[in-house]
Design a protein around this motif. Sequence first.
Motif, PDB file in Angstrom:
ATOM      1  N   ARG A  74       0.830  -1.216   0.000  1.00 20.82           N
ATOM      2  CA  ARG A  74       0.000   0.000   0.000  1.00 20.82           C
ATOM      3  C   ARG A  74       0.853   1.251   0.000  1.00 20.82           C
ATOM      4  O   ARG A  74       0.505   2.255  -0.628  1.00 20.82           O
ATOM      5  CB  ARG A  74      -0.925   0.020   1.217  1.00 20.82           C
ATOM      6  CG  ARG A  74      -2.117  -0.874   1.053  1.00 20.82           C
ATOM      7  CD  ARG A  74      -3.046  -0.776   2.210  1.00 20.82           C
ATOM      8  NE  ARG A  74      -3.687   0.540   2.206  1.00 20.82           N
ATOM      9  CZ  ARG A  74      -4.411   0.996   3.193  1.00 20.82           C
ATOM     10  NH1 ARG A  74      -4.585   0.274   4.279  1.00 20.82           N
ATOM     11  NH2 ARG A  74      -4.964   2.180   3.134  1.00 20.82           N
ATOM     12  N   ARG A  78       1.004   3.408  -5.592  1.00 21.19           N
ATOM     13  CA  ARG A  78      -0.134   4.327  -5.622  1.00 21.19           C
ATOM     14  C   ARG A  78      -0.663   4.377  -7.032  1.00 21.19           C
ATOM     15  O   ARG A  78       0.101   4.571  -7.960  1.00 21.19           O
ATOM     16  CB  ARG A  78       0.279   5.735  -5.183  1.00 21.19           C
ATOM     17  CG  ARG A  78       0.766   5.822  -3.788  1.00 21.19           C
ATOM     18  CD  ARG A  78      -0.356   5.704  -2.827  1.00 21.19           C
ATOM     19  NE  ARG A  78       0.188   5.807  -1.459  1.00 21.19           N
ATOM     20  CZ  ARG A  78      -0.550   5.686  -0.418  1.00 21.19           C
ATOM     21  NH1 ARG A  78      -1.820   5.462  -0.528  1.00 21.19           N
ATOM     22  NH2 ARG A  78      -0.021   5.774   0.777  1.00 21.19           N
ATOM     23  N   PHE A  80      -3.405   1.822  -5.101  1.00 22.96           N
ATOM     24  CA  PHE A  80      -3.352   0.411  -4.736  1.00 22.96           C
ATOM     25  C   PHE A  80      -4.762  -0.058  -4.386  1.00 22.96           C
ATOM     26  O   PHE A  80      -5.456   0.568  -3.588  1.00 22.96           O
ATOM     27  CB  PHE A  80      -2.419   0.214  -3.538  1.00 22.96           C
ATOM     28  CG  PHE A  80      -2.277  -1.221  -3.121  1.00 22.96           C
ATOM     29  CD1 PHE A  80      -1.469  -2.070  -3.837  1.00 22.96           C
ATOM     30  CD2 PHE A  80      -2.961  -1.705  -2.021  1.00 22.96           C
ATOM     31  CE1 PHE A  80      -1.340  -3.392  -3.466  1.00 22.96           C
ATOM     32  CE2 PHE A  80      -2.835  -3.022  -1.641  1.00 22.96           C
ATOM     33  CZ  PHE A  80      -2.018  -3.872  -2.360  1.00 22.96           C
ATOM     34  N   VAL A  82      -6.878  -2.403  -2.472  1.00 19.55           N
ATOM     35  CA  VAL A  82      -6.890  -3.361  -1.358  1.00 19.55           C
ATOM     36  C   VAL A  82      -7.879  -4.477  -1.663  1.00 19.55           C
ATOM     37  O   VAL A  82      -7.610  -5.653  -1.388  1.00 19.55           O
ATOM     38  CB  VAL A  82      -7.244  -2.653  -0.037  1.00 19.55           C
ATOM     39  CG1 VAL A  82      -7.402  -3.651   1.094  1.00 19.55           C
ATOM     40  CG2 VAL A  82      -6.181  -1.626   0.303  1.00 19.55           C
TER      41      VAL A  82
END
Length: 108
Positions: A74, A78, A80, A82
């Motif tokens: 994470r 960038r 990202f 999840v």
Amino acid sequence: MGITTETVVETAPSQPRSRFELVFVVTVVLLNLFALGLAWYEQGWGAIAIAFVGSPLLNGVFVLVSLIALPVLRRRHRPFSVRRHLALSFGLPIAAIVIDALLIFSMG
């Protein structure tokens, strides 16, 4: 003559796959193929042990490693996703457990 209108649908640009995802998928597939090879070689109680113990343990380790890597990934990547990472972290190992068990039990 009829008038036609074209509708342009803009989609969000897809996020590129990270190197971790590629390495994760390849590692899961290769090590599960190795486990299937061991089960094929055993074809007895050892194969059943691989189906019930070995494969779930192996893939459980993959889930843990992927979850441990989540905070690092994470920060480094960038943007990202999840959600995509968690789907891959849980989905692929669980699918591998099921596929391993089905293939081991179908070996005869």
